[in-house]
Design a protein around this motif. Structure first.
Motif, PDB file in Angstrom:
ATOM      1  N   PHE A   1       0.822  -1.208   0.000  1.00  0.00           N
ATOM      2  CA  PHE A   1       0.000   0.000   0.000  1.00  0.00           C
ATOM      3  C   PHE A   1       0.858   1.261   0.000  1.00  0.00           C
ATOM      4  O   PHE A   1       0.414   2.333  -0.431  1.00  0.00           O
ATOM      5  CB  PHE A   1      -0.938   0.005   1.215  1.00  0.00           C
ATOM      6  N   ILE A   2       2.123   1.140   0.456  1.00  0.00           N
ATOM      7  CA  ILE A   2       3.027   2.279   0.453  1.00  0.00           C
ATOM      8  C   ILE A   2       3.299   2.741  -0.980  1.00  0.00           C
ATOM      9  O   ILE A   2       3.409   3.932  -1.259  1.00  0.00           O
ATOM     10  CB  ILE A   2       4.361   1.918   1.155  1.00  0.00           C
ATOM     11  N   PHE A   3       3.373   1.783  -1.893  1.00  0.00           N
ATOM     12  CA  PHE A   3       3.615   2.140  -3.288  1.00  0.00           C
ATOM     13  C   PHE A   3       2.399   2.860  -3.881  1.00  0.00           C
ATOM     14  O   PHE A   3       2.546   3.742  -4.734  1.00  0.00           O
ATOM     15  CB  PHE A   3       3.949   0.881  -4.095  1.00  0.00           C
ATOM     16  N   ILE A   4       1.213   2.482  -3.419  1.00  0.00           N
ATOM     17  CA  ILE A   4       0.000   3.184  -3.856  1.00  0.00           C
ATOM     18  C   ILE A   4      -0.003   4.593  -3.267  1.00  0.00           C
ATOM     19  O   ILE A   4      -0.440   5.561  -3.888  1.00  0.00           O
ATOM     20  CB  ILE A   4      -1.270   2.415  -3.429  1.00  0.00           C
ATOM     21  N   PHE A   5       0.516   4.715  -2.041  1.00  0.00           N
ATOM     22  CA  PHE A   5       0.658   5.996  -1.366  1.00  0.00           C
ATOM     23  C   PHE A   5       1.553   6.921  -2.199  1.00  0.00           C
ATOM     24  O   PHE A   5       1.230   8.095  -2.424  1.00  0.00           O
ATOM     25  CB  PHE A   5       1.258   5.749   0.022  1.00  0.00           C
ATOM     26  N   VAL A   6       2.674   6.388  -2.684  1.00  0.00           N
ATOM     27  CA  VAL A   6       3.589   7.151  -3.543  1.00  0.00           C
ATOM     28  C   VAL A   6       2.889   7.543  -4.845  1.00  0.00           C
ATOM     29  O   VAL A   6       3.023   8.679  -5.322  1.00  0.00           O
ATOM     30  CB  VAL A   6       4.856   6.329  -3.862  1.00  0.00           C
ATOM     31  N   ALA A   7       2.122   6.607  -5.403  1.00  0.00           N
ATOM     32  CA  ALA A   7       1.391   6.881  -6.645  1.00  0.00           C
ATOM     33  C   ALA A   7       0.410   8.033  -6.452  1.00  0.00           C
ATOM     34  O   ALA A   7       0.240   8.885  -7.340  1.00  0.00           O
ATOM     35  CB  ALA A   7       0.647   5.625  -7.099  1.00  0.00           C
ATOM     36  N   ALA A   8      -0.224   8.080  -5.277  1.00  0.00           N
ATOM     37  CA  ALA A   8      -1.183   9.153  -4.982  1.00  0.00           C
ATOM     38  C   ALA A   8      -0.474  10.504  -4.982  1.00  0.00           C
ATOM     39  O   ALA A   8      -0.995  11.503  -5.505  1.00  0.00           O
ATOM     40  CB  ALA A   8      -1.858   8.897  -3.635  1.00  0.00           C
ATOM     41  N   ILE A   9       0.726  10.549  -4.400  1.00  0.00           N
ATOM     42  CA  ILE A   9       1.499  11.794  -4.362  1.00  0.00           C
ATOM     43  C   ILE A   9       1.879  12.227  -5.780  1.00  0.00           C
ATOM     44  O   ILE A   9       1.779  13.408  -6.136  1.00  0.00           O
ATOM     45  CB  ILE A   9       2.771  11.616  -3.508  1.00  0.00           C
ATOM     46  N   LEU A  10       2.295  11.260  -6.591  1.00  0.00           N
ATOM     47  CA  LEU A  10       2.697  11.566  -7.962  1.00  0.00           C
ATOM     48  C   LEU A  10       1.518  12.033  -8.805  1.00  0.00           C
ATOM     49  O   LEU A  10       1.652  12.932  -9.636  1.00  0.00           O
ATOM     50  CB  LEU A  10       3.337  10.327  -8.606  1.00  0.00           C
ATOM     51  N   ILE A  11       0.355  11.428  -8.576  1.00  0.00           N
ATOM     52  CA  ILE A  11      -0.850  11.817  -9.335  1.00  0.00           C
ATOM     53  C   ILE A  11      -1.200  13.276  -9.079  1.00  0.00           C
ATOM     54  O   ILE A  11      -1.537  14.028 -10.001  1.00  0.00           O
ATOM     55  CB  ILE A  11      -2.041  10.903  -8.977  1.00  0.00           C
ATOM     56  N   THR A  12      -1.111  13.693  -7.806  1.00  0.00           N
ATOM     57  CA  THR A  12      -1.445  15.087  -7.483  1.00  0.00           C
ATOM     58  C   THR A  12      -0.489  16.057  -8.161  1.00  0.00           C
ATOM     59  O   THR A  12      -0.860  17.193  -8.471  1.00  0.00           O
ATOM     60  CB  THR A  12      -1.395  15.328  -5.954  1.00  0.00           C
ATOM     61  N   TYR A  13       0.735  15.604  -8.397  1.00  0.00           N
ATOM     62  CA  TYR A  13       1.738  16.464  -9.043  1.00  0.00           C
ATOM     63  C   TYR A  13       1.575  16.475 -10.563  1.00  0.00           C
ATOM     64  O   TYR A  13       1.668  17.527 -11.207  1.00  0.00           O
ATOM     65  CB  TYR A  13       3.140  15.971  -8.663  1.00  0.00           C
ATOM     66  N   LEU A  14       1.323  15.291 -11.131  1.00  0.00           N
ATOM     67  CA  LEU A  14       1.248  15.162 -12.582  1.00  0.00           C
ATOM     68  C   LEU A  14      -0.094  15.608 -13.158  1.00  0.00           C
ATOM     69  O   LEU A  14      -0.181  15.995 -14.323  1.00  0.00           O
ATOM     70  CB  LEU A  14       1.523  13.709 -12.987  1.00  0.00           C
ATOM     71  N   VAL A  15      -1.147  15.536 -12.338  1.00  0.00           N
ATOM     72  CA  VAL A  15      -2.485  15.927 -12.810  1.00  0.00           C
ATOM     73  C   VAL A  15      -3.055  16.984 -11.853  1.00  0.00           C
ATOM     74  O   VAL A  15      -3.970  16.722 -11.054  1.00  0.00           O
ATOM     75  CB  VAL A  15      -3.434  14.707 -12.863  1.00  0.00           C
ATOM     76  N   PRO A  16      -2.514  18.194 -11.894  1.00  0.00           N
ATOM     77  CA  PRO A  16      -2.927  19.248 -10.952  1.00  0.00           C
ATOM     78  C   PRO A  16      -4.377  19.707 -11.110  1.00  0.00           C
ATOM     79  O   PRO A  16      -4.924  20.345 -10.210  1.00  0.00           O
ATOM     80  CB  PRO A  16      -1.954  20.391 -11.272  1.00  0.00           C
ATOM     81  N   SER A  17      -5.002  19.381 -12.229  1.00  0.00           N
ATOM     82  CA  SER A  17      -6.374  19.835 -12.470  1.00  0.00           C
ATOM     83  C   SER A  17      -7.384  19.232 -11.504  1.00  0.00           C
ATOM     84  O   SER A  17      -8.497  19.733 -11.359  1.00  0.00           O
ATOM     85  CB  SER A  17      -6.795  19.502 -13.911  1.00  0.00           C
ATOM     86  N   GLY A  18      -6.994  18.144 -10.845  1.00  0.00           N
ATOM     87  CA  GLY A  18      -7.933  17.493  -9.924  1.00  0.00           C
ATOM     88  C   GLY A  18      -7.754  17.903  -8.481  1.00  0.00           C
ATOM     89  O   GLY A  18      -8.085  17.141  -7.558  1.00  0.00           O
ATOM     90  N   GLN A  19      -7.234  19.112  -8.253  1.00  0.00           N
ATOM     91  CA  GLN A  19      -6.902  19.555  -6.895  1.00  0.00           C
ATOM     92  C   GLN A  19      -8.081  19.482  -5.930  1.00  0.00           C
ATOM     93  O   GLN A  19      -7.937  19.065  -4.785  1.00  0.00           O
ATOM     94  CB  GLN A  19      -6.365  20.987  -6.935  1.00  0.00           C
ATOM     95  N   ASN A  20      -9.254  19.897  -6.383  1.00  0.00           N
ATOM     96  CA  ASN A  20     -10.424  19.853  -5.494  1.00  0.00           C
ATOM     97  C   ASN A  20     -10.740  18.430  -5.062  1.00  0.00           C
ATOM     98  O   ASN A  20     -11.051  18.167  -3.894  1.00  0.00           O
ATOM     99  CB  ASN A  20     -11.645  20.462  -6.192  1.00  0.00           C
ATOM    100  N   THR A  21     -10.638  17.501  -5.999  1.00  0.00           N
ATOM    101  CA  THR A  21     -10.875  16.090  -5.687  1.00  0.00           C
ATOM    102  C   THR A  21      -9.831  15.566  -4.717  1.00  0.00           C
ATOM    103  O   THR A  21     -10.150  14.833  -3.775  1.00  0.00           O
ATOM    104  CB  THR A  21     -10.846  15.242  -6.977  1.00  0.00           C
TER     105      THR A  21
END
Length: 308
Positions: free
Chosen positions: A231-251
């Motif tokens: 689950f730690i790797f999914i945790f890292v993926a979540a951090i990367l998603i917020t950086y790579l796809v900034p348009s979903g900030q509200n979500t």
């Protein structure tokens, strides 16, 4: 106390709902769970698994981390947090052996002190698979000291006339949970708050390597129950998603909020699994370990920052 399972379910459901409101803090939720357990109000055949709630909450909290801010502060904060994490984890293991504490308890308290309080304990517990009383007692130690830090640190900062920058770094390194780091920084000043928050973010990321290292060390020691923290790797993926796809900030903000509240819910359920007998097994030495580690990191980091 003899109540029907239907009434107990109602009580649990009400408290679970309150975990998603401002009314319940992590510490209060844990205490309520312990009180229900001590009163004999156990929920049978619960469909919820605490470990799943913990893992899901940690992953969701990843959406609240700003990778860009981490990178910007990493030049100085990385070294500071790396040294503090390594020193506290090493000292925790050594002191645990001296005090003859169970290795799981030592690692949980050391992780909570070194990284980010309850979140670190939750992550590491999924790797160690400790007994539930060991998790709850470790959390109790960390939460107690964390609450004290919120009030003590600003007073110490003013006593030593620490600058906003110095206090921000100190609070981020020496206070356990993010909530109290933010609170102490806000009390001290706006600049202290900003620095404390960003440095704490870097410190929190140490959950990843520490969890993985502990997992592999347990495997080498022949602990068949040790699990690789996928689950730690999914945790890292979540951090990367917020950086790579900034348009979903509200979500991302909503997901992070659910994660923080989910952690409170998990702590409540952890508390409901505690018994007086198991708590006695942990003993006063666990508190002593937490206090010694906290004093060590708080005083050591303060001396280093003052003399820089």
């Amino acid at each position: 106390m003899n109540l029907s399972q239907r009434k107990i379910q109602l009580i649990y459901g009400t408290i679970a709902a309150l975990c998603f409101t401002p009314i319940l803090s992590p510490a209060i939720a844990l205490v309520i769970g312990i009180v229900l357990s001590m009163a004999g109000l156990k929920l049978k055949n619960t469909p919820l698994k605490t470990s799943f709630i913990l893992q899901a909450s940690i992953v969701l909290m990843g959406f609240g981390m700003n990778l860009k801010e981490v990178i910007e502060t990493s030049q100085t904060a990385f070294v500071e947090t790396a040294v503090s994490v390594i020193c506290v984890m090493s000292l925790g293991i050594v002191l645990g052996k001296i005090l003859k504490l169970d290795s799981n308890v030592s690692l949980l308290i050391a992780s909570g002190t070194a990284i980010c309080g309850g979140s670190a304990i939750a992550a590491v517990s999924n790797v160690l698979n400790p007994k539930k009383y060991q998790i709850s007692f470790s959390l109790a130690v960390i939460f107690t000291l964390n609450a004290l830090a919120l009030f003590i640190f600003p007073k110490i900062g003013h006593y030593f006339h620490l600058s906003q920058s110095t206090f921000g770094h100190w609070a981020a390194i020496a206070i356990h949970d993010t909530s109290s780091v933010v609170g102490a920084g806000a009390i001290y000043g706006e600049k202290a708050l900003k620095i404390a928050t960003t440095v704490k973010l870097v410190r929190a990321l140490w959950i990843i390597p520490v969890s993985i290292i502990i997992s592999f060390s347990q495997k080498k020691q022949g602990n068949s129950k040790a699990q690789l923290p996928y689950f730690i790797f999914i945790f890292v993926a979540a951090i990367l998603i917020t950086y790579l796809v900034p348009s979903g900030q509200n979500t991302y903000e909503h997901l992070s909020w659910i994660g923080k509240k989910g952690m409170i819910l998990a702590l409540f359920f952890i508390g409901t699994d505690i018994s007086i007998k198991e708590t006695k097994e942990a003993g006063w030495k666990s508190f002593l370990l937490g206090i010694l580690l906290w004093i060590s990191i708080a005083s050591g980091s303060l001396l280093i920052l003052i003399n820089q």
